[in-house]
Design a protein around this motif. Structure first.
Motif, mmCIF file in Angstrom:
data_model
loop_
_atom_site.group_PDB
_atom_site.id
_atom_site.type_symbol
_atom_site.label_atom_id
_atom_site.label_comp_id
_atom_site.label_asym_id
_atom_site.label_seq_id
_atom_site.Cartn_x
_atom_site.Cartn_y
_atom_site.Cartn_z
ATOM 1 N N PRO A 15 2.155 13.017 0.584
ATOM 2 C CA PRO A 15 3.149 12.482 -0.427
ATOM 3 C C PRO A 15 3.885 11.422 -0.148
ATOM 4 O O PRO A 15 4.549 11.382 1.019
ATOM 5 C CB PRO A 15 3.810 13.799 -0.965
ATOM 6 N N THR A 16 3.993 10.281 -0.653
ATOM 7 C CA THR A 16 4.538 9.069 -0.145
ATOM 8 C C THR A 16 5.543 8.286 -1.025
ATOM 9 O O THR A 16 4.910 8.144 -2.197
ATOM 10 C CB THR A 16 3.504 8.184 0.385
ATOM 11 N N THR A 17 6.614 7.987 -0.824
ATOM 12 C CA THR A 17 7.611 7.200 -1.542
ATOM 13 C C THR A 17 7.700 5.948 -0.861
ATOM 14 O O THR A 17 7.976 5.841 0.207
ATOM 15 C CB THR A 17 8.867 8.048 -1.506
ATOM 16 N N VAL A 18 7.429 4.689 -1.695
ATOM 17 C CA VAL A 18 7.805 3.688 -1.143
ATOM 18 C C VAL A 18 8.638 2.727 -1.718
ATOM 19 O O VAL A 18 9.046 3.031 -2.843
ATOM 20 C CB VAL A 18 6.123 2.613 -1.488
ATOM 21 N N TRP A 19 9.120 1.713 -0.994
ATOM 22 C CA TRP A 19 10.367 0.710 -1.482
ATOM 23 C C TRP A 19 9.803 -0.389 -0.832
ATOM 24 O O TRP A 19 9.392 -0.602 0.378
ATOM 25 C CB TRP A 19 11.433 0.973 -1.213
ATOM 26 N N ASN A 20 9.978 -1.588 -1.408
ATOM 27 C CA ASN A 20 9.777 -2.839 -1.109
ATOM 28 C C ASN A 20 10.843 -3.901 -1.649
ATOM 29 O O ASN A 20 11.247 -3.499 -2.732
ATOM 30 C CB ASN A 20 8.307 -3.592 -1.350
ATOM 31 N N ARG A 21 11.462 -4.922 -1.038
ATOM 32 C CA ARG A 21 12.594 -5.868 -1.185
ATOM 33 C C ARG A 21 12.090 -6.223 -2.535
ATOM 34 O O ARG A 21 12.887 -6.234 -3.723
ATOM 35 C CB ARG A 21 12.804 -6.859 -0.367
#
Ligand SMILES: NC(=O)c1ccc[n+]([C@@H]2O[C@H](COP(=O)([O-])OP(=O)(O)OC[C@H]3O[C@@H](n4cnc5c(N)ncnc54)[C@H](OP(=O)(O)O)[C@@H]3O)[C@@H](O)[C@H]2O)c1
Length: 226
Positions: A15-21
């Motif tokens: 399970p992966t949570t991502v954030w990108n600018r």
């Protein structure tokens, strides 16, 4: 690279949570957090992969990382890595292009917290071969940059070889250049030691001949032989 890392975690069932600018980079199957702080809050392990350490600091400085395992796969110098340490910290160097991630050809170097490495090695192994190189957080960056330096030096020599053969290239790359470079690898462990079978004076003559041939070809002095 960050997108590929996230896709690889997801495709291996993590399970992966991502954030990108910049929003809009979609990783199928991942949860997209609106802020970096929310991505960190949702995660036991925080994997960071941005352009450089300046960017990594801008993202993580405002966030409390106490108790978090932080795995920073951003490229930098050993000093950058040692100065950056926060949370339970593991620094890393990715020795692969994105297309290689998730294959055995990808090597990822790690240094820093042995505990973080041991606890999450199974997760990190989905990216490629994981190599823990020591508890000094700067070591992964040191080996990473040393390997890149060897690669760029070799590429400079190979590019120069191609300039020399020019229109005579034919199958030079496939039948001569690659086999030649591969066979010369045996000399690497003894680099810097003089070899009576291959004396330095003899090699100096060959290097002089390369320089003279380059002048004849109008290529100027090869930078990697200075
Ligand atoms: N690509 C490769 O072949 C490769 C191989 C080995 C290691 N690496 C390493 O992996 C790291 C990322 O490389 P990349 O190929 O993904 O580079 P990239 O395609 O240029 O992407 C850079 C990433 O950093 C983010 N970023 C840049 N400045 C930022 C800032 N001030 N604040 C927040 N985010 C910022 C960008 O976000 P935006 O989308 O908002 O611009 C983007 O997600 C680098 O350290 C690189 O050396 C890459």
């Amino acid at each position: 690279m960050g997108e590929t890392l996230a896709e690889t975690f997801v495709s291996n069932g993590h399970p992966t949570t991502v954030w990108n600018r910049t929003p809009g980079k979609v990783v199928e199957g991942a949860t997209h957090a609106p802020t970096a702080a929310e991505a960190v809050a949702a995660s036991e392990v925080v994997v960071v992969c941005v352009l450089d350490y300046k960017a990594a600091r801008e993202v993580l400085d405002p966030i409390d990382l106490t108790g978090k395992a932080v795995v920073n796969l951003t490229n930098g110098t050993p000093a950058h890595a040692r100065e950056f340490v926060r949370g339970d910290y593991l620094d890393g160097g990715i020795m692969a292009v994105p297309q290689m991630i998730g294959t055995p050809e990808a090597i990822v170097l790690y240094s820093g917290s042995r505990t973080v490495f041991d606890n999450y090695q199974d997760t990190l192994n989905v990216l490629g071969q994981s190599r823990f190189v020591g508890e000094d957080p700067g070591l992964a960056a040191l080996y990473d940059l040393a390997l890149l330096s060897a690669m760029y030096g070799q590429f400079a020599g190979a590019k120069h070889a191609l300039d020399m053969v020019g229109a005579n290239r034919g199958d030079f790359v496939e039948t001569l250049l690659i086999p030649w470079l591969t066979s010369t690898m045996v000399a690497i462990p003894v680099l810097g030691q003089s070899d009576p079978q291959s004396p330095d004076d003899m090699q100096a003559v060959a290097i002089g001949n390369i320089i003279e041939a380059n002048e004849d070809l109008g290529l100027g002095q090869p930078g990697h032989l200075r």
